[in-house]
Design a protein around this motif. Sequence first.
Motif, short mmCIF file in Angstrom:
data_model
loop_
_atom_site.label_atom_id
_atom_site.label_comp_id
_atom_site.label_asym_id
_atom_site.label_seq_id
_atom_site.Cartn_x
_atom_site.Cartn_y
_atom_site.Cartn_z
N UNK A 91 53.03 42.63 45.25
CA UNK A 91 52.96 42.36 46.69
C UNK A 91 51.60 42.79 47.23
N UNK A 92 51.01 41.96 48.10
CA UNK A 92 49.77 42.31 48.76
C UNK A 92 50.02 42.42 50.25
N UNK A 117 43.31 40.33 37.53
CA UNK A 117 43.01 41.49 36.67
C UNK A 117 43.70 42.78 37.08
N UNK A 118 44.72 42.71 37.92
CA UNK A 118 45.41 43.93 38.37
C UNK A 118 46.11 44.62 37.21
N UNK A 125 41.00 41.52 42.13
CA UNK A 125 41.40 41.14 43.49
C UNK A 125 42.89 41.38 43.60
N UNK A 126 43.27 42.39 44.37
CA UNK A 126 44.70 42.65 44.60
C UNK A 126 45.29 41.50 45.41
N UNK A 172 45.38 51.47 47.33
CA UNK A 172 46.81 51.22 47.58
C UNK A 172 47.18 49.76 47.34
N UNK A 173 46.29 48.85 47.73
CA UNK A 173 46.56 47.42 47.50
C UNK A 173 46.66 47.12 46.01
N UNK A 174 45.77 47.74 45.23
CA UNK A 174 45.79 47.57 43.78
C UNK A 174 47.10 48.09 43.19
N UNK A 175 47.49 49.30 43.60
CA UNK A 175 48.71 49.92 43.08
C UNK A 175 49.95 49.12 43.51
#
Length: 188
Positions: free
Chosen positions: A32-33, A157-158, A151-152, A22-25
Amino acid sequence: MSTNALKKRKIAVLGSRSVGKSSLVKQFIENHFQDSYYPTIESTFAKSVVYKGVEYDCHIIDTAGQDEYSPINSQYAIGIHGYVLVYSITSRNSFNMIQIVHDKIVDFCGVSKIPCVIVGSKSDLSMSRQVDSKDVETLAKEIGCAWIETSAKNNINVGKVFELCLQEIERMQAPNQTEPQSKTCVVM
């Protein structure tokens, strides 16, 4: 078909619980993190992505965490163009789940290969690393896919994750586009 028409792509994000799917998405969609963790049931997001000069209308399915006993739901197989398989670099168990989830998708879909990218999340926590990148590279070669660490939290690289997924989708669809027309079905 208009050359300006968007190509539609459905991408499912799968992996163990608490690996950062979910953090990645959310980082990709909303820039937003969020530090707090709320287990995901399932969410779908849409975003236009330009890859190699082509605009894609991407629908990203953020799934609930998988474990070795979780069945692959038909909505994670039917109509899905590509897969983002996420593990945490701080959890060897989550990495081991990648092969299990991959094999379940392949079995469910009845194919030998699926377009996917393996994603090592939480690269900002490298001091707690449990998964060596050589192991990931080996698995990616075995199943024939791309891989990347992200790293979200630090937005590293997201976007590249989803570009790689589109690359894998297009790479696997390209041979179908160059086949001779003699394989078409004609009904008389």
